[in-house]
Design a protein around this motif. Structure first.
Motif, PDB file in Angstrom:
ATOM      1  N   THR A   1       0.857  -1.175   0.000  1.00 23.36           N
ATOM      2  CA  THR A   1       0.000   0.000   0.000  1.00 23.36           C
ATOM      3  C   THR A   1       0.895   1.226   0.000  1.00 23.36           C
ATOM      4  N   GLY A   2       0.570   2.193  -0.817  1.00 16.61           N
ATOM      5  CA  GLY A   2       1.442   3.342  -1.056  1.00 16.61           C
ATOM      6  C   GLY A   2       1.655   4.206   0.165  1.00 16.61           C
ATOM      7  N   SER A   3       0.618   4.360   0.985  1.00 14.67           N
ATOM      8  CA  SER A   3       0.747   5.314   2.088  1.00 14.67           C
ATOM      9  C   SER A   3       1.264   4.666   3.369  1.00 14.67           C
ATOM     10  N   SER A   4       0.693   3.501   3.745  1.00 14.48           N
ATOM     11  CA  SER A   4       1.120   2.919   5.023  1.00 14.48           C
ATOM     12  C   SER A   4       2.207   1.857   4.855  1.00 14.48           C
TER      13      SER A   4
ATOM     14  N   GLY B   1      -1.770   5.536  -4.419  1.00 16.68           N
ATOM     15  CA  GLY B   1      -1.972   4.764  -5.643  1.00 16.68           C
ATOM     16  C   GLY B   1      -1.433   3.351  -5.561  1.00 16.68           C
ATOM     17  N   GLY B   2      -1.087   2.893  -4.353  1.00 19.72           N
ATOM     18  CA  GLY B   2      -0.532   1.546  -4.190  1.00 19.72           C
ATOM     19  C   GLY B   2      -1.511   0.455  -4.609  1.00 19.72           C
TER      20      GLY B   2
ATOM     21  N   PRO C   1      -0.066  12.385  -1.447  1.00 22.31           N
ATOM     22  CA  PRO C   1       1.087  12.917  -2.179  1.00 22.31           C
ATOM     23  C   PRO C   1       0.709  13.255  -3.627  1.00 22.31           C
ATOM     24  N   THR C   2       1.363  14.272  -4.175  1.00 21.66           N
ATOM     25  CA  THR C   2       1.062  14.652  -5.566  1.00 21.66           C
ATOM     26  C   THR C   2       1.620  13.610  -6.541  1.00 21.66           C
ATOM     27  N   ASP C   3       2.734  12.970  -6.139  1.00 27.94           N
ATOM     28  CA  ASP C   3       3.299  11.898  -6.978  1.00 27.94           C
ATOM     29  C   ASP C   3       2.602  10.584  -6.655  1.00 27.94           C
TER      30      ASP C   3
ATOM     31  N   ASP D   1      -1.884   7.584 -15.205  1.00 27.71           N
ATOM     32  CA  ASP D   1      -3.109   7.984 -15.906  1.00 27.71           C
ATOM     33  C   ASP D   1      -4.339   7.517 -15.164  1.00 27.71           C
ATOM     34  N   TYR D   2      -5.089   8.454 -14.668  1.00 29.65           N
ATOM     35  CA  TYR D   2      -6.352   8.137 -14.010  1.00 29.65           C
ATOM     36  C   TYR D   2      -7.209   9.391 -14.023  1.00 29.65           C
TER      37      TYR D   2
END
Lengths: 272, 272
Positions: free
Chosen positions: A175-178, A207-208, A236-238, A243-244
């Motif tokens: 997972t991207g954040s945690s 986005g994970g 996060p902006t990155d 593409d979404y």
């Protein structure tokens, strides 16, 4: 049957089954009317839908032809729905311990998700997708309504595999954040190899999960045509996927000031 | 606008929002037409829907009155949908290792679930429910479509609690067939105490999950008006819950003979 009566029934039949091609013969037989009569009915319906921004009526000529209803929400209508959604989401009682945003009630509101599904259907109408893909649990209502509006089957990725799914393909993802390692799995028979798909989910932070879904789709040799998310966070902006399309941007949740800042996405505000 | 044009738009507006009461003023203002003109339009629509078995148009008089569309599938239509569903389910390639039945593709088919949802809405129309309750994951599409047809919010019970749900009520329950202890949980804010609810789920074997849902509803002091399940198994005949309505009965899966026997439920066959 008089025109004003028949036209009611024809309208109901068409709008009940978005994207489903219905032959003119079906109507001539059901209403015992001439082809020219049904054609006139259809051009009246087409005109009204166009003027009132109620969607498109498309005629496909040829032996396998017919007529179909295509949900197509007007720009103003889309912006009104998203403005209304942003207003609901900015209610400070939605702040949960830990600074999370409670949105489950909105996601399980069928009337609202019907509209959101039609907005995604409007956005993704021309891509030629064969399946809508989502991730359980909260992605399902949005994706199901989008799939309904596009007349496509929905395929739901699971967090754990079950005996009632047969053989499955599983992948691990971070997972991207945690930064937790999680698993997602999909039944082999749920999606034929090489399908064209659109991913629709409820929420994107780093986005994970979306990246994991792309990886899983690669295992099925699927072509991902686009990704739609209901709410993305500004930070996060990155993101891990490029593409979404999101409908709503969650700018900030201030636990202390009890303030939620949400706004329509740039896709929504730039619609013309 | 001519009658034949206006009546198209009025039909679309009504059917787009099942059960939603729309005032006559809305129509007179939007179409710049007299009240008597709109009333005539509505009686034409009402008549056509009745003759063609497309649902009911209900007029509510008084200051807070208006008109609404109520999905109401005819007996023949219900029986056709369920016959078609039984035919799909009896396809022997649906047998999974262990003698399980693969039905995920049907449950995530929006056009089919739309019909199933309207069948449950027809069955449960007069109960005065305030919420539809289901259990993730496979109950959601059916319950969402039923909730859509009844214009009610859906509440989905989860197998595990999540940070994005706030404080939750959890209970343990024993699955009726495999005797495993499992947990289900529901966010406190998802359902006000004392609500009137209908439970809708995809599958019932011994009824352990349904019993768990009843127990969880008791924690919320909810009044459960009825239970609807898409498929029940013939065995065991003694279920852990008493009052429920199924649409399809799974008589037997013969792994060796590669045979699945399903039939419409007695509620479906006894419809008149």
């Amino acid at each position: 049957m008089r025109r004003s009566e028949r036209i009611v029934a024809v309208t109901k039949i068409l709008t009940d089954q978005p994207y489903k091609l219905i032959s003119l013969n079906y109507f001539t037989e059901r209403f015992n009317a001439a082809k020219s009569t049904i054609s006139e009915d259809l051009s009246i319906i087409k005109k009204v839908f166009s003027v009132e921004k109620m969607g498109k009526i498309e005629t496909v000529s040829g032996a396998a032809g017919g007529v179909r209803f295509i949900p197509d929400r007007g720009v103003k209508d889309i912006q009104n729905v998203i403005d209304e959604l942003c207003e609901c989401l900015s209610d400070s009682t939605r702040i949960l311990p830990g600074g999370y945003l409670y949105m489950t009630d909105l996601i399980f509101n069928p009337a609202l998700m019907d509209k959101v599904g039609e907005i995604f259907a409007t956005k993704f109408s021309d891509l030629g997708a064969e399946y809508i893909i989502t991730m359980e649990t909260k992605g399902i209502p949005i994706a199901l309504m989008a799939a309904r509006a596009l007349n496509l089957p929905l395929v739901s990725i699971r967090r754990s595999s079950r005996v009632t799914e047969g053989s499955v393909v599983s992948i691990n993802y971070v997972t991207g954040s945690s930064r937790k390692i999680q698993q997602m799995s999909l039944s082999r028979r749920a999606l034929p190899e090489g399908s064209k798909v659109i991913i629709i989910d409820d929420f994107m932070k780093a986005g994970g999960t979306a990246k994991g879904m792309l990886d899983l789709m690669a295992e099925f040799k699927a072509e991902v045509l686009d990704i739609g998310v209901l709410v993305e966070t500004a930070q996060p902006t990155d993101k891990l996927v490029e593409d979404y399309t999101s409908l709503v941007v969650l700018e900030n949740i201030d636990d202390f000031k009890e303030e939620i800042i949400v706004r329509p996405s740039s896709w929504v505000t730039n619609l013309k």
